[in-house]
Design a protein around this motif. Structure first.
Motif, PDB file in Angstrom:
ATOM      1  N   ARG A  16       0.842  -1.205   0.000  1.00 23.56           N
ATOM      2  CA  ARG A  16       0.000   0.000   0.000  1.00 23.56           C
ATOM      3  C   ARG A  16       0.870   1.245   0.000  1.00 23.56           C
ATOM      4  NH1 ARG A  16      -1.082   1.863   5.651  1.00 23.56           N
ATOM      5  NH2 ARG A  16       0.201   0.602   7.048  1.00 23.56           N
ATOM      6  N   GLY A  17       0.241   2.389  -0.212  1.00 31.26           N
ATOM      7  CA  GLY A  17       0.925   3.668  -0.103  1.00 31.26           C
ATOM      8  C   GLY A  17       2.168   3.796  -0.964  1.00 31.26           C
ATOM      9  N   LEU A  18       3.205   4.367  -0.378  1.00 33.25           N
ATOM     10  CA  LEU A  18       4.443   4.611  -1.108  1.00 33.25           C
ATOM     11  C   LEU A  18       5.099   3.327  -1.592  1.00 33.25           C
ATOM     12  CD1 LEU A  18       6.027   7.440   1.062  1.00 33.25           C
ATOM     13  CD2 LEU A  18       5.076   7.672  -1.229  1.00 33.25           C
ATOM     14  N   SER A  45      -6.700  -8.893   2.529  1.00 33.56           N
ATOM     15  CA  SER A  45      -7.454  -7.949   1.700  1.00 33.56           C
ATOM     16  C   SER A  45      -6.663  -6.680   1.402  1.00 33.56           C
ATOM     17  CB  SER A  45      -8.773  -7.590   2.398  1.00 33.56           C
ATOM     18  OG  SER A  45      -8.520  -7.006   3.673  1.00 33.56           O
ATOM     19  N   LYS A  46      -5.786  -6.274   2.317  1.00 30.06           N
ATOM     20  CA  LYS A  46      -5.005  -5.055   2.109  1.00 30.06           C
ATOM     21  C   LYS A  46      -3.883  -5.231   1.090  1.00 30.06           C
ATOM     22  CE  LYS A  46      -5.880  -2.922   6.623  1.00 30.06           C
ATOM     23  NZ  LYS A  46      -5.267  -2.338   7.848  1.00 30.06           N
ATOM     24  N   SER A  47      -3.689  -6.454   0.624  1.00 29.19           N
ATOM     25  CA  SER A  47      -2.636  -6.724  -0.361  1.00 29.19           C
ATOM     26  C   SER A  47      -3.192  -7.035  -1.745  1.00 29.19           C
ATOM     27  CB  SER A  47      -1.755  -7.896   0.113  1.00 29.19           C
ATOM     28  OG  SER A  47      -1.155  -7.610   1.357  1.00 29.19           O
ATOM     29  N   GLU A  48      -4.480  -6.812  -1.925  1.00 27.39           N
ATOM     30  CA  GLU A  48      -5.117  -7.152  -3.201  1.00 27.39           C
ATOM     31  C   GLU A  48      -4.506  -6.374  -4.363  1.00 27.39           C
ATOM     32  OE1 GLU A  48      -9.548  -7.330  -5.299  1.00 27.39           O
ATOM     33  OE2 GLU A  48      -9.350  -6.700  -3.210  1.00 27.39           O
ATOM     34  N   VAL A  94      14.881  -1.207  -0.009  1.00 26.59           N
ATOM     35  CA  VAL A  94      14.207   0.007   0.432  1.00 26.59           C
ATOM     36  C   VAL A  94      13.405  -0.301   1.690  1.00 26.59           C
ATOM     37  CG1 VAL A  94      12.605   1.854  -0.164  1.00 26.59           C
ATOM     38  CG2 VAL A  94      14.066   0.852  -1.944  1.00 26.59           C
ATOM     39  N   ASN A  95      13.880   0.201   2.825  1.00 30.29           N
ATOM     40  CA  ASN A  95      13.204   0.019   4.118  1.00 30.29           C
ATOM     41  C   ASN A  95      12.066   1.034   4.211  1.00 30.29           C
ATOM     42  OD1 ASN A  95      13.945  -2.003   6.028  1.00 30.29           O
ATOM     43  ND2 ASN A  95      15.986  -1.105   6.158  1.00 30.29           N
ATOM     44  N   ASN A  96      10.877   0.618   3.800  1.00 26.85           N
ATOM     45  CA  ASN A  96       9.738   1.524   3.713  1.00 26.85           C
ATOM     46  C   ASN A  96       8.658   1.241   4.751  1.00 26.85           C
ATOM     47  OD1 ASN A  96       7.673   3.318   2.233  1.00 26.85           O
ATOM     48  ND2 ASN A  96       6.750   1.292   2.063  1.00 26.85           N
ATOM     49  N   ALA A  97       8.553  -0.001   5.222  1.00 19.23           N
ATOM     50  CA  ALA A  97       7.479  -0.376   6.147  1.00 19.23           C
ATOM     51  C   ALA A  97       7.562   0.427   7.437  1.00 19.23           C
ATOM     52  CB  ALA A  97       7.545  -1.867   6.454  1.00 19.23           C
TER      53      ALA A  97
END
Length: 257
Positions: A16-18, A45-48, A94-97
């Motif tokens: 999601r997001g960036l 569901s958030k990874s659809e 890329v450490n984004n989480a």
């Protein structure tokens, strides 16, 4: 698009997001890439949206489970990616989480402080530790001197909320003490990791994406994800050893620690 030519790339928080926007833009790049898109719950569901993107680019995107708040998950993800990257290793991580929690000195809960620190500081620390061998392989395999994100690099997606210089002027508008404290710790992790791995010629720096309209940034933010990521990828593609251990924003400007 972007000058980034790294072949093997891993993005955390990619559902999601960036994170999702980074995967999307990289997958549309004409340069041949293999993207490891990681998230906490690949089947949820958030990874659809990420699953749909992977279906469009089955030879480019591999979805990997990685929960930054779970040391076992981090270790298992590294083993899996390590078995897939081959003899040339992993070029870019890329450490984004990250997670956000609101609060002040008087209202922040112990639980929010622990959760944000676990995900935003300890998680990236373990990720850097577990994936470092694969970036060391890539750095050695490149056969070229100096540092770049096409060779081997950790890019830590940070925020001006983690800047001790910048946060006082925006704290009243954004009372997110648990998040700000954890991101300040994340920035220190970046500085110290950069110091440790510079002999390996692995680039490490912190990058502020701007205030972006995502679930994390909110609807009042000033930037669309597309614009932010386009800027970040331009910056990432231009980095050299001169920016090692630095803190920049998505336009390439220096952010004060």
């Amino acid at each position: 698009m972007t000058a980034l030519k790294a072949c093997k790339i891993l993005i955390t928080g990619a559902n999601r997001g960036l994170g999702l926007e980074i995967v999307k833009q990289l997958s549309e790049d004409s340069c041949q890439k293999h993207i490891f898109a990681t998230c906490r719950d690949p089947d949820g569901s958030k990874s659809e949206a990420l699953r749909e993107l992977a279906k469009k680019h089955p030879n480019v995107i591999t979805i990997i489970r990685l929960d930054a708040d779970d040391p076992c998950s981090v270790k298992e993800s590294a083993k899996k990616v390590g078995s897939l990257v081959g003899k040339n290793g992993l070029n870019l991580l890329v450490n984004n989480a990250a997670i956000v929690a609101n609060g002040t000195v008087q209202t922040s809960s112990v639980e929010d402080m622990k959760n944000t620190f676990n995900t935003n500081v300890i998680g990236p620390l373990l990720i850097i530790r577990e994936y470092l061998p694969y970036l060391q392989i890539a750095a050695k395999a490149s056969g070229t001197p100096g540092m770049s994100c096409n060779k081997a690099a950790f890019i830590n997606i940070s925020t001006i909320a983690g800047s001790m210089t910048r946060i006082p002027s925006i704290y009243n508008q954004f009372p997110t003490l648990p998040y700000a404290v954890s991101k300040a710790g994340f920035n220190m992790l970046t500085v110290l990791a950069a110091e440790e791995i510079k002999a390996d010629e692995i680039l490490c720096m912190a990058l502020h994406p701007g205030w972006v309209k995502t679930e994390l940034g909110g609807d009042d933010a000033t930037l669309e994800p597309k614009e932010s990521v386009e800027g970040m990828l331009r910056v990432i593609g231009s980095l050299t050893e001169k920016q090692h251990g630095r803190f920049l924003d998505y336009t390439g400007e220096t952010v004060p620690w």
